[in-house]
Design an enzyme around this catalytic site. Structure first.
Site, short mmCIF file in Angstrom:
data_model
loop_
_atom_site.label_atom_id
_atom_site.label_comp_id
_atom_site.label_asym_id
_atom_site.label_seq_id
_atom_site.Cartn_x
_atom_site.Cartn_y
_atom_site.Cartn_z
N CYS A 190 -12.75 42.48 19.18
CA CYS A 190 -12.16 43.03 17.95
C CYS A 190 -11.26 44.24 18.21
O CYS A 190 -10.55 44.68 17.32
CB CYS A 190 -13.25 43.39 16.96
SG CYS A 190 -14.41 42.05 16.69
N HIS A 249 -10.50 48.02 11.95
CA HIS A 249 -11.01 46.65 12.10
C HIS A 249 -11.95 46.36 10.92
O HIS A 249 -12.79 47.19 10.56
CB HIS A 249 -11.76 46.52 13.42
CG HIS A 249 -12.55 45.26 13.52
ND1 HIS A 249 -12.01 44.03 13.24
CD2 HIS A 249 -13.85 45.04 13.85
CE1 HIS A 249 -12.93 43.11 13.40
NE2 HIS A 249 -14.06 43.69 13.76
N ASN A 252 -14.43 38.93 8.76
CA ASN A 252 -14.14 39.54 10.06
C ASN A 252 -13.37 38.52 10.90
O ASN A 252 -13.90 37.48 11.27
CB ASN A 252 -15.46 39.91 10.74
CG ASN A 252 -15.27 40.53 12.12
OD1 ASN A 252 -14.18 40.48 12.69
ND2 ASN A 252 -16.33 41.11 12.66
#
Ligand code: COA
Length: 342
Positions: free
Chosen positions: A112, A265, A295
């Site tokens: 990520c 993020h 996500n």
């Protein structure tokens, strides 16, 4: 030495939208639990798109926003942990589809944090004079590595791609970065791809290297799907992200009050809320896209950045703090200032 500026952004997500209610038909969960624990309302999941097709679409939009042609690109980086195939790499496939003949291309794996690390690379290549125009893409097809029977993970993830074009400039757009990794906590987010196997290994050696000697197996399952210790990742993020942001700001002689927009993020709305609280900054300064996309790992930062850049909220002179965190464990923050001519 050249300065670096952000020239344009773009994004692309799959057409298929999967709601929380859709997931309640697959695993024992419900819309209320998912919304209140994560902030996610829906996610986009591939049915006909590929990582390459989404990356190419996002890139075309970013190039159009930047006002440059594929032939102007010197370098393409795709940050991903889910390429369509390991060989050739995703960035070479994007190069071919775009017709970016002059560019050299590589993929970057930092989960990520991948897009933020790739932005740092782009900035360094441009500053060093090795490239003038760099296309950076963050893209994932996480739906192929998610266990759709595991309610602890399958509700969290989505697919998509975001892209940004960076170029050399006379005014400083890129102000600095802070990157870090803690490999000792790598077991909190894992996925096995393939066992070691070749004709020169005995069965005992295969077992030793693939199973028994693997310390990690003692504390988490050996799964080909994403395994995550959610609460541990949560604790890591809410401490590490503010620490990284403060470190970067201190190095620049700036404070959180000098930042106009925070692009984090998108792992969990509560993580963003907690980071805002720890930094003592209004949540209004944070772009939120987790409700729509879930996500999307390396794609989440560029998707959020594109949404912010196209929102009309960013003015010349504004400073952007962009932070990623996740598997590795990795984290990274990059500070940008939007110039008059950006
Ligand atoms: N639906 C309903 N109940 C669920 C559920 C779901 N989808 N998933 C878990 N539960 C249950 C658990 O089984 C547990 O039940 P129990 O108390 O009876 O054992 C309970 O809900 C609480 O689980 P817990 O894991 O403690 O929840 P949480 O509040 O920590 O939230 C996450 C879980 C995953 C949402 C949260 O930890 C998180 O977001 N972590 C970070 C994840 C992340 O960022 N990952 C990517 C890194 S980039």
């Amino acid at each position: 030495m050249s300065e670096v500026k952000l020239l344009g952004t773009g994004s692309s997500v799959p057409e298929k939208i999967v709601t929380n209610d859709d997931l309640a038909g697959l695993v024992e969960t419900n819309d209320e639990w998912i919304r209140t624990r994560t902030g996610i309302c829906r996610r986009h999941i591939v049915t006909k798109e590929t990582l390459t097709s989404m990356s190419v679409e996002a890139s075309r939009r970013a190039l159009e926003a930047a006002g440059i042609e594929p032939m102007d690109l010197d370098m393409i980086i795709v940050a991903t942990l889910t390429p369509d195939e390991p060989l050739p790499n995703a960035s070479s496939a994007v190069q071919k589809a775009l017709g970016a003949h002059r560019a050299f291309c590589f993929d970057l794996s930092a989960a990520c944090s991948g897009f933020v690390y790739a932005m740092g690379c782009a900035a360094m290549y441009i500053k060093g004079g090795a490239a003038r125009h760099v296309l950076v893409i963050g893209a994932e097809v996480l739906s192929k590595i998610v266990d759709w029977h595991d309610r602890k993970t399958c509700i969290l993830f989505g697919d998509g791609a975001g892209a940004a074009v960076f170029g050399s400039a006379s005014q400083p757009g890129f102000l600095g970065m802070d990157m870090g990794t803690d490999g000792w906590r790598g077991n909190t987010l894992t996925m096995f791809e393939r066992d070691m196997d070749n004709p020169f290994m005995t069965e005992a050696q295969k077992n030793a290297v693939n199973m028994e000697s693997d310390e990690a197996c003692k504390i988490r399952p050996r799964s080909r799907y994403v395994y995550m210790d959610g609460p541990e990742v949560f604790k890591f993020a809410v401490k590490q992200v503010p620490d990284s942001i403060h470190k970067l700001l201190d190095a620049q002689g700036l404070s959180v009050a000098d930042i106009d927009h925070f692009v984090l993020h998108q792992a969990n709305y509560r993580i963003i809320e907690s980071v805002a609280k720890r930094l003592k900054v209004s949540l209004d300064k944070f772009i939120i896209t987790i409700d729509e996309y879930g996500n999307t790992s390396a794609a989440s930062v560029p998707l959020a950045l594109d949404e912010l850049m196209r929102s009309g909220r960013v003015r010349p002179g504004d400073r952007l703090m962009i932070s990623g965190f996740g598997g590795g464990l990795t984290w990274g923050s990059v500070l940008w200032q939007i110039q008059d001519n950006d």
